[in-house]
Design a protein around this motif. Sequence first.
Motif, PDB file in Angstrom:
ATOM      1  N   LEU A   1      35.386   9.557  23.713  1.00 32.54           N
ATOM      2  CA  LEU A   1      35.624  10.615  24.680  1.00 32.54           C
ATOM      3  C   LEU A   1      34.972  10.329  26.031  1.00 32.54           C
ATOM      4  O   LEU A   1      35.146  11.091  26.973  1.00 32.54           O
TER       5      LEU A   1
ATOM      6  N   ASP B   1      45.579   9.418  23.637  1.00 36.64           N
ATOM      7  CA  ASP B   1      46.264  10.673  23.938  1.00 36.64           C
ATOM      8  C   ASP B   1      46.084  11.014  25.410  1.00 36.64           C
ATOM      9  O   ASP B   1      45.226  10.457  26.088  1.00 36.64           O
ATOM     10  N   ARG B   2      46.922  11.969  25.886  1.00 32.53           N
ATOM     11  CA  ARG B   2      46.889  12.450  27.266  1.00 32.53           C
ATOM     12  C   ARG B   2      47.192  11.347  28.266  1.00 32.53           C
ATOM     13  O   ARG B   2      46.590  11.255  29.339  1.00 32.53           O
TER      14      ARG B   2
ATOM     15  N   GLU C   1      40.658  10.188  25.567  1.00 25.91           N
ATOM     16  CA  GLU C   1      40.789  10.718  24.216  1.00 25.91           C
ATOM     17  C   GLU C   1      41.404   9.610  23.363  1.00 25.91           C
ATOM     18  O   GLU C   1      42.618   9.416  23.350  1.00 25.91           O
TER      19      GLU C   1
ATOM     20  N   GLU D   1      41.258   7.249  19.568  1.00 28.73           N
ATOM     21  CA  GLU D   1      40.831   7.158  18.173  1.00 28.73           C
ATOM     22  C   GLU D   1      41.155   5.767  17.644  1.00 28.73           C
ATOM     23  O   GLU D   1      42.246   5.248  17.866  1.00 28.73           O
TER      24      GLU D   1
END
Length: 191
Positions: free
Chosen positions: A32, A96-97, A152, A154
């Motif tokens: 993050l 993401d994003r 973001e 993972e």
Amino acid sequence: MYGLNLVCGLPTFLAPVQKKLTTMDPLKLVALDRDDIEVVSAHLQDAILKVADIRWRPNENRVVVCVNRFDWEAAQGTRNSSSPDFRRRRAVLRFDRVSACKCRDLSAVQKDQVLNLLAVSFAPRGSDDPAGTVTLTFSGGGMLRLEVECLEVELADLGPTWDAGCCPEHAIDAEPVQTAGFTQVSAAKQG
């Protein structure tokens, strides 16, 4: 871990045994911020993938990359031994994003082109701005640049390990890699 107590017939639970982490336990990391992405990058150094393993999903604002990552933890200290421990494992890296995906020296039509991931980095737009640019740098000068609202990410292992046969090594490149010349990746090119 448990059984029936023969005296009273009630379940008996054994005290939890501290499990020693074995090399290459399945990894699951979330990034993050810039420090987090450096840890993810260290685990992904020398991961191997094909261009077809990179999926840009513009409707979901997501990029998914499947890789065969090298286990550097297992390799430490065994490199010069008579039985070195060089292993790889399939893993997925999800961003993401993502608002834009651009590439340099990578061709979406050459889906079988093999890539060696060297690093993943994040550069924020401003000092307090969570938006920025994630850059995946590959050997040979290829790069994938992702414009993100915020970081973001993972990284998750997917399956068992297998022997790698050798440990990755790199020649030191004296010339800096230039970052100009990125081309926009469209969803139509992904197939």
